[in-house]
Motif scaffolding. Sequence first.
Motif, PDB file in Angstrom:
ATOM      1  N   ILE A 261      26.910  52.000  50.362  1.00 47.26           N
ATOM      2  CA  ILE A 261      28.375  52.101  50.384  1.00 47.26           C
ATOM      3  C   ILE A 261      28.981  50.735  50.099  1.00 47.26           C
ATOM      4  N   GLN A 262      28.409  49.709  50.718  1.00 42.14           N
ATOM      5  CA  GLN A 262      28.934  48.364  50.500  1.00 42.14           C
ATOM      6  C   GLN A 262      28.906  47.991  49.036  1.00 42.14           C
ATOM      7  N   ALA A 263      27.756  48.297  48.402  1.00 41.75           N
ATOM      8  CA  ALA A 263      27.637  47.950  46.991  1.00 41.75           C
ATOM      9  C   ALA A 263      28.720  48.655  46.190  1.00 41.75           C
ATOM     10  N   GLY A 264      28.892  49.949  46.456  1.00 36.82           N
ATOM     11  CA  GLY A 264      29.893  50.713  45.718  1.00 36.82           C
ATOM     12  C   GLY A 264      31.294  50.183  45.948  1.00 36.82           C
ATOM     13  N   ILE A 265      31.596  49.896  47.209  1.00 31.35           N
ATOM     14  CA  ILE A 265      32.944  49.405  47.528  1.00 31.35           C
ATOM     15  C   ILE A 265      33.213  48.084  46.826  1.00 31.35           C
ATOM     16  N   THR A 266      32.203  47.234  46.781  1.00 30.89           N
ATOM     17  CA  THR A 266      32.414  45.936  46.120  1.00 30.89           C
ATOM     18  C   THR A 266      32.736  46.128  44.661  1.00 30.89           C
ATOM     19  N   VAL A 267      32.000  47.034  44.013  1.00 28.23           N
ATOM     20  CA  VAL A 267      32.255  47.274  42.596  1.00 28.23           C
ATOM     21  C   VAL A 267      33.689  47.736  42.391  1.00 28.23           C
ATOM     22  N   ILE A 268      34.095  48.703  43.216  1.00 25.23           N
ATOM     23  CA  ILE A 268      35.468  49.217  43.082  1.00 25.23           C
ATOM     24  C   ILE A 268      36.468  48.091  43.303  1.00 25.23           C
ATOM     25  N   GLY A 269      36.252  47.334  44.389  1.00 27.37           N
ATOM     26  CA  GLY A 269      37.208  46.292  44.732  1.00 27.37           C
ATOM     27  C   GLY A 269      37.345  45.255  43.633  1.00 27.37           C
ATOM     28  N   ILE A 270      36.188  44.772  43.182  1.00 33.23           N
ATOM     29  CA  ILE A 270      36.270  43.699  42.186  1.00 33.23           C
ATOM     30  C   ILE A 270      36.835  44.198  40.873  1.00 33.23           C
ATOM     31  N   SER A 271      36.477  45.421  40.476  1.00 30.28           N
ATOM     32  CA  SER A 271      37.009  45.890  39.196  1.00 30.28           C
ATOM     33  C   SER A 271      38.501  46.122  39.278  1.00 30.28           C
ATOM     34  N   LEU A 272      38.977  46.668  40.393  1.00 29.45           N
ATOM     35  CA  LEU A 272      40.423  46.840  40.537  1.00 29.45           C
ATOM     36  C   LEU A 272      41.125  45.490  40.498  1.00 29.45           C
ATOM     37  N   PHE A 273      40.542  44.544  41.238  1.00 28.71           N
ATOM     38  CA  PHE A 273      41.170  43.245  41.291  1.00 28.71           C
ATOM     39  C   PHE A 273      41.201  42.594  39.916  1.00 28.71           C
ATOM     40  N   TRP A 274      40.057  42.655  39.250  1.00 23.14           N
ATOM     41  CA  TRP A 274      39.966  42.008  37.953  1.00 23.14           C
ATOM     42  C   TRP A 274      40.955  42.618  36.979  1.00 23.14           C
ATOM     43  N   GLY A 275      41.053  43.959  37.021  1.00 21.30           N
ATOM     44  CA  GLY A 275      41.987  44.617  36.133  1.00 21.30           C
ATOM     45  C   GLY A 275      43.417  44.153  36.397  1.00 21.30           C
ATOM     46  N   THR A 276      43.772  44.076  37.677  1.00 17.44           N
ATOM     47  CA  THR A 276      45.126  43.643  38.009  1.00 17.44           C
ATOM     48  C   THR A 276      45.356  42.202  37.553  1.00 17.44           C
ATOM     49  N   TRP A 277      44.362  41.362  37.753  1.00 21.42           N
ATOM     50  CA  TRP A 277      44.492  39.956  37.388  1.00 21.42           C
ATOM     51  C   TRP A 277      44.646  39.803  35.880  1.00 21.42           C
ATOM     52  N   LEU A 278      43.893  40.608  35.136  1.00 21.95           N
ATOM     53  CA  LEU A 278      43.950  40.502  33.682  1.00 21.95           C
ATOM     54  C   LEU A 278      45.310  40.916  33.139  1.00 21.95           C
ATOM     55  N   ALA A 279      46.047  41.732  33.912  1.00 21.63           N
ATOM     56  CA  ALA A 279      47.359  42.160  33.439  1.00 21.63           C
ATOM     57  C   ALA A 279      48.271  40.969  33.198  1.00 21.63           C
ATOM     58  N   ASN A 280      47.955  39.831  33.822  1.00 19.21           N
ATOM     59  CA  ASN A 280      48.741  38.618  33.619  1.00 19.21           C
ATOM     60  C   ASN A 280      48.781  38.216  32.166  1.00 19.21           C
ATOM     61  N   SER A 281      47.643  38.372  31.501  1.00 18.96           N
ATOM     62  CA  SER A 281      47.554  37.777  30.168  1.00 18.96           C
ATOM     63  C   SER A 281      47.301  38.778  29.062  1.00 18.96           C
ATOM     64  N   GLN A 282      46.916  39.995  29.418  1.00 15.21           N
ATOM     65  CA  GLN A 282      46.573  40.943  28.375  1.00 15.21           C
ATOM     66  C   GLN A 282      47.632  42.043  28.318  1.00 15.21           C
ATOM     67  N   PRO A 283      48.383  42.109  27.232  1.00 15.83           N
ATOM     68  CA  PRO A 283      49.483  43.084  27.161  1.00 15.83           C
ATOM     69  C   PRO A 283      49.009  44.532  27.265  1.00 15.83           C
ATOM     70  N   ARG A 284      47.834  44.803  26.700  1.00 12.41           N
ATOM     71  CA  ARG A 284      47.376  46.203  26.746  1.00 12.41           C
ATOM     72  C   ARG A 284      47.156  46.648  28.182  1.00 12.41           C
ATOM     73  N   ILE A 285      46.568  45.748  28.971  1.00 13.18           N
ATOM     74  CA  ILE A 285      46.280  46.116  30.355  1.00 13.18           C
ATOM     75  C   ILE A 285      47.577  46.226  31.134  1.00 13.18           C
ATOM     76  N   LEU A 286      48.524  45.376  30.806  1.00 14.93           N
ATOM     77  CA  LEU A 286      49.817  45.461  31.459  1.00 14.93           C
ATOM     78  C   LEU A 286      50.460  46.808  31.181  1.00 14.93           C
ATOM     79  N   ALA A 287      50.436  47.223  29.918  1.00 14.33           N
ATOM     80  CA  ALA A 287      51.036  48.509  29.552  1.00 14.33           C
ATOM     81  C   ALA A 287      50.340  49.643  30.305  1.00 14.33           C
ATOM     82  N   PHE A 288      49.010  49.542  30.382  1.00 16.91           N
ATOM     83  CA  PHE A 288      48.235  50.560  31.096  1.00 16.91           C
ATOM     84  C   PHE A 288      48.656  50.624  32.560  1.00 16.91           C
ATOM     85  N   LEU A 289      48.812  49.461  33.149  1.00 17.66           N
ATOM     86  CA  LEU A 289      49.211  49.364  34.553  1.00 17.66           C
ATOM     87  C   LEU A 289      50.564  50.014  34.773  1.00 17.66           C
TER      88      LEU A 289
END
Lengths: 818, 255
Positions: A256-284
């Motif tokens: 469970i820990q492994a799975g949660i970490t994957v989810i957490g980091i990918s969500l975080f990374w996606g949100t962080w990337l919205a700063n600089s990547q317009p496509r991800i911002l639009a998706f968000l």
Amino acid sequence: MTSRPPTGIRAMVILIRMSLRRRSNRLRKGFSFAFGKKRKGTSPAKRTATPRKSGRRSLISVLALGFLFVASGTMIWSMLLTNLCRHISAQAETSVAQNEAGEPTADASGAKSKEVIPPWEIYRLWPSDSREDRLIGILGFVLFLLVFSTLCVDLGIRNVDLGKAEWDMEWLSSLPVSTHLLFAAKLAEYAVTSPFLWMFILPFLIAMFVAAGFAFWSILLAFSTAIVIALILAALRLLIETWVKKKVSKPLTKTIQAGITVIGISLFWGTWLANSQPRILAFLVRASDYMPAPALWAPWVAPVMLCRAGAWVWAPTAAIILGGAAIFIAAIAGSSRLVRDGLIVAGGAYVGTRSRSAKSPRPRWIKQRFKGLIGKDLTLLFRDRNILVQITVLPALLFAYQLLARPMLFESTRVDFRSASALAFGMGAFVLMTGVTATATPEFKSMWLLFTFPMKLRRAMEARVRLWGVIAGGICFIVLAIVFIKAPTIGADAFLRAGLALAGIFIYSRVAVALCVMYADPFESDPQQRIRPEMVMLFMLLAGMYAVVIYAPTVYASISALFLSILLAYSIWQAALDRMRLILDPVVQPRHKIGLIDGLVAAYIFFFIQGLAGIAFHAANTVPSAKSLIMIYSFAAFFATLLTAYFFFRVKVPNLLETIGLRSSGENRVRWPKALAKGLFWGLLAAVFAVFYLNLIELSPMLQELKKQSLQLFSNETERQIGWLALLMLVAAPLFEEYIFRGLVFRGMRRTSRPVVAIVGSAVVFAMAHPAISALPVFGLGIAAAIAFERSGLLIAPIAAHVTYNAAVLAAQMAGKA
Amino acid sequence: MQDKIIQTVGLAKRFGEFEAVGGIDLEVFRGEIFTLLGPNGAGKTTTLRMLMGVLQPTGGTARIDGLDCFREREKVMTRVGYLPEEPIFYDYLRGREIINFVGEMHGLSEADIAAASEPLMERLKLDDALDEYAVNYSRGMKKKLALVCALMHDPALLMLDEPTAGMDPYATREVHELMQQRTERGHTVLFSTHLLDQAEKLCDRAGILFKGKLAAVGQLDELRQNLSEDSSLEEIYFSLTQDGVEDNIPENLSK
């Protein structure tokens, strides 16, 4: 007389005070004072708080670093807010032209869309009316994502407690204090120690409030809401942790820990990337439409509603405070209820089988092929799901995000192999960083076992380097292979960049292991702190510097930068080797012995000062004369010499004078006249080669061009200034340069290498420190001087060689001019 | 004149302001059982760690078989087996795998490892739990495992830090028999302990460490000289380790 245990607030205060004192002891420098003076002739003073060698972190540097992080985080989040504001304004305009990719282009203000706006001016872009509602909704979604991903990360891989059999609650519960208070104190501790929250959520809140127009109140507002969110996060974490510990078996917990970490980091990374990547911002933005409006009232999302213009402040504030308090109380009550029948933890730790079994259960392929240290490391790696996830799934996620953000990576007609190589290297470096630290951390308690083996400790380090070099190299190779397969055309440049990326991984696997050793504190009880976080930051910094190698404009520049990286890795490795022997000694620091790192630092100071002077001249718009150039040069060399010599003197380097070559050491007691003679001989040899090379220049147009460029400065010199030149070139330059490049660089390398390696290495560094035209003959001088030094052991020899060389070259050039 | 296997000259270790070991001259002869006694905090474990090359002495030297313990640790380790007070092993390795790993690192072949470890494991009743992850062992089982690891390469010198603490009486008896068998074959055993009755039964010579200094060293008869003919080791120990007594150590006792 009966004593009554503390209750209520007093108990909480005691618990929290203990926790804080633990932290402050770790940060404090130096001792506490011994009680009373030492009396003569009796045993030493009572044991005081012995400072451990790795325990000296200053509070000021921690705060400074924290401030830096928050400030830069705020800047980055401001970009997101700017883009969001623009995006919303643009979308609201019905007459917006769109390109094929569906991204909105110019906004209503036209040409200003690409202008960078400072954070404190974003409020001008802040939309009004219904558009503001939309913005608030999006911000609420972002905050929700951030909080959720922080919770996941806090519960995930970082949380070593979750998978352990023991739990410090068991010890605390032996105290006569109610469970509620214990949980409350633990909750407070969790609130303070969530790095993601303070490093990322706080800056986001600050940026958001500043953008909404709160000006200086933003800081206060952001801090208070961050504290509430911290408490909520801590409460949720506590509740989930308690539940998992009681109800879930250990192996399942790890998964469970492994799975949660994957989810957490990918969500975080996606949100962080919205700063600089317009496509991800639009998706968000599109995704935020799916969040129902009532969700905005959740206490950890409600802060965004404070940004709404108008008198809405009290409702969200009430939601935040009351909601937060409700969660806080519910978590404590829930946790206490879960453990009311005892703190027995579910299952044991990993359970093997207890039976008589003839066959070894280790995976056969590991058992047959890999023995000893690598076999052990591999076995442990394959049994730890957390680390496996960190080094496989997370890089794959990173890669997927990069592709999402820049689908052009493969489809353009000319693939930019530099970016691709940099990406491959970056992913390999990420695997190195996480893998090496994650596998080192649990090792420390069992390190005593390594000391009982009849082998040098460096073998354990080498095994690690090899293992992780292959793993990270493999991942780098896979990425490169994917790029190569998909690229439409592949040229020689592609292979060069790919080769540089792979070489970088092998170099940096050494750096990673060395840094782990340098920043390890085996005696730290908190496993998370056993490798100090500075290690990760330093590694990221150094790995970032490798970008210079991959992006260098010419092959020559790439190769020289690569060589410098190798030297850097070598010097860090050397320092780590020195430390490794004493790693289990809590107090002794290895005495500083002169190593390559000292030479590199001296050379760096040398160049840095010249660089500063260059900037000064540039700013003053003057072209420096040869005289001033040479004076600066000599001053820089002198200053570097002085600084390093003072440092060595202060740390009491053993055998300082012999190492530098100012005094002859035992074995080859050469007297200085003989050393002088050797130096002259070798200098003449190098000079002959140089003169030959000078003549060669006349024959080659390319070299002639180079020569013209470097001699431009000398073209309009008068007789007097040539005198200065001569003085400095015959005295100052040889003296200090020899100290730096032979005394420090050569001797530093010689301590742990064969003569050939040290001679060639120091000569290459020496050559790189001179303009390109003279690289080859200077390399020859470097070799000659190093040989002279090696043979005589006295610095006078290479100095003589250098003087001879300079005199000969000067004479040849003057003769040539005349 | 007996051959010395361990010799320390002025061995000292200082942690900051605190002097854990203050200049001891220890000699252990080949083929004997030597016990290091002392109250908590006397410096026994620190001395053993310096002999193992884990800690660097801040003063003096320690030599095993003439080799410097810190500088030539790799060579020393071919002749030494060590059992620490609290052995901790890698979390996710099984007992059997740890034994194989240690054997490989000492250069033993698979056959040698099996031949050396199996009889020991049977003796110490460890063979049942070998497929269990070492992190799940009780304290006594971990010590047994560490003892097997220490003896596999048949070392000339066996150093044990509080060997029987946490072991059941069967295992304790086995360990004692093991120690005696090693000396019968000409090897040496050095162990530190609190348990004076065990020490009295087993050792040939004893050293009493107090506040980092050797209060007394020698055979039991020599140690008794200062008190009475039939004083027990316990009485000797108490008389030498009271506070304030370290200033009056008789010359002939502490060498």
